[in-house]
Motif scaffolding. Structure first.
Motif, PDB file in Angstrom:
ATOM      1  N   MET A 239     -19.960  13.631  -5.544  1.00 34.45           N
ATOM      2  CA  MET A 239     -21.144  14.588  -5.832  1.00 34.45           C
ATOM      3  C   MET A 239     -21.821  14.385  -7.046  1.00 34.45           C
ATOM      4  O   MET A 239     -22.911  14.516  -6.978  1.00 34.45           O
ATOM      5  N   ALA A 240     -20.918  14.067  -7.967  1.00 28.84           N
ATOM      6  CA  ALA A 240     -21.547  13.834  -9.164  1.00 28.84           C
ATOM      7  C   ALA A 240     -22.647  12.729  -9.571  1.00 28.84           C
ATOM      8  O   ALA A 240     -23.748  13.019 -10.115  1.00 28.84           O
ATOM      9  N   GLN A 241     -22.466  11.620  -8.744  1.00 26.86           N
ATOM     10  CA  GLN A 241     -23.475  10.562  -8.864  1.00 26.86           C
ATOM     11  C   GLN A 241     -24.947  11.231  -7.860  1.00 26.86           C
ATOM     12  O   GLN A 241     -25.845  10.963  -8.630  1.00 26.86           O
ATOM     13  N   VAL A 242     -24.412  12.060  -6.841  1.00 27.93           N
ATOM     14  CA  VAL A 242     -25.849  12.398  -6.381  1.00 27.93           C
ATOM     15  C   VAL A 242     -26.634  13.636  -7.121  1.00 27.93           C
ATOM     16  O   VAL A 242     -27.814  13.417  -7.284  1.00 27.93           O
ATOM     17  N   ILE A 243     -25.862  14.356  -7.801  1.00 31.09           N
ATOM     18  CA  ILE A 243     -26.124  15.295  -8.868  1.00 31.09           C
ATOM     19  C   ILE A 243     -27.251  14.597 -10.117  1.00 31.09           C
ATOM     20  O   ILE A 243     -28.342  14.940 -10.337  1.00 31.09           O
TER      21      ILE A 243
ATOM     22  N   THR B 121     -28.497  11.522  -9.619  1.00 29.15           N
ATOM     23  CA  THR B 121     -29.506  10.901  -9.226  1.00 29.15           C
ATOM     24  C   THR B 121     -30.601  11.938  -8.593  1.00 29.15           C
ATOM     25  O   THR B 121     -31.979  11.652  -8.907  1.00 29.15           O
ATOM     26  N   GLU B 122     -30.070  12.741  -7.924  1.00 28.29           N
ATOM     27  CA  GLU B 122     -31.161  13.753  -7.266  1.00 28.29           C
ATOM     28  C   GLU B 122     -31.357  15.013  -7.937  1.00 28.29           C
ATOM     29  O   GLU B 122     -32.378  16.001  -7.581  1.00 28.29           O
ATOM     30  N   GLY B 123     -30.497  15.553  -8.797  1.00 31.17           N
ATOM     31  CA  GLY B 123     -30.321  16.936  -9.307  1.00 31.17           C
ATOM     32  C   GLY B 123     -29.482  17.724  -8.484  1.00 31.17           C
ATOM     33  O   GLY B 123     -29.114  17.492  -7.575  1.00 31.17           O
ATOM     34  N   VAL B 124     -29.185  18.992  -9.205  1.00 32.12           N
ATOM     35  CA  VAL B 124     -28.395  19.912  -8.782  1.00 32.12           C
ATOM     36  C   VAL B 124     -28.706  20.657  -7.543  1.00 32.12           C
ATOM     37  O   VAL B 124     -28.088  21.122  -6.570  1.00 32.12           O
ATOM     38  N   ALA B 125     -30.377  20.850  -7.542  1.00 29.21           N
ATOM     39  CA  ALA B 125     -30.867  21.744  -6.384  1.00 29.21           C
ATOM     40  C   ALA B 125     -30.603  21.199  -5.001  1.00 29.21           C
ATOM     41  O   ALA B 125     -30.114  22.039  -4.325  1.00 29.21           O
ATOM     42  N   PRO B 126     -30.681  19.934  -4.756  1.00 27.10           N
ATOM     43  CA  PRO B 126     -30.478  19.581  -3.320  1.00 27.10           C
ATOM     44  C   PRO B 126     -28.916  19.702  -3.117  1.00 27.10           C
ATOM     45  O   PRO B 126     -28.571  19.998  -1.934  1.00 27.10           O
ATOM     46  N   VAL B 127     -28.187  19.426  -3.998  1.00 27.76           N
ATOM     47  CA  VAL B 127     -26.612  19.496  -3.656  1.00 27.76           C
ATOM     48  C   VAL B 127     -26.276  21.145  -3.477  1.00 27.76           C
ATOM     49  O   VAL B 127     -25.495  21.434  -2.621  1.00 27.76           O
TER      50      VAL B 127
END
Length: 150
Positions: A1-5, A7-13
């Motif tokens: 999840m850290a990688q997604v956060i 690259t994409e930010g916390v909102a979509p996660v």
């Protein structure tokens, strides 16, 4: 999840985790306010930021299905931590089993390759011996023919 956060930010996660938590609460017939779902989702992201979204989704799915024990109408961080511990243990054991399996397959392949090599060598040796025997037989036949011709 850290990688997604990253690259994409916390909102979509956060949106995804909130969906997972909401579905879990609905399936367990637990009334949960939007604020509760958001807070629980933020806690999950905070505690499990180095695990994948798939792990979170799978954990909540198996938890609501009762695979981690009976749920008595509770959905909070304590319950999720218990579920996640069981989920990660299952995942670890599956990886360990797969690793052992691959090691066994590799050693089996090594043994098979060695066996094939030995068979090939043996066949080559037999072929050479058969050729020698054939040559010896031809020499003897040749001698017999020469004697009869004399």
């Amino acid at each position: 999840m850290a990688q997604v956060i990253r690259t994409e930010g916390v909102a979509p996660v956060l949106d995804w985790v909130m969906r997972f938590v909401s579905k879990c609460a609905t399936q367990l017939n637990i009334s949960a306010s939007a604020e509760f779902i958001e807070t629980l989702s933020e806690d999950i992201i905070d505690v499990y930021k180095y695990d994948s979204l798939e792990d979170i989704a799978e954990c909540l799915k198996k938890g609501r299905q009762g695979r981690y024990g009976i749920n008595y109408g509770k959905l909070n961080m304590v319950v999720i931590q218990e579920w996640m511990a069981k989920h990660l243990e299952e995942k670890y054991r599956a990886r360990e089993a797969a690793h052992e399996n691959s090691k066994h397959e590799e050693s089996t392949m090594d043994v098979r390759e060695e066996y094939i090599r030995l068979i090939d060598e043996s066949a080559d040796a037999k072929e050479v011996e058969a050729n020698r025997s054939g040559i010896e037989l031809l020499k003897r036949v040749d001698k017999v023919i020469k004697r009869k011709l004399k």
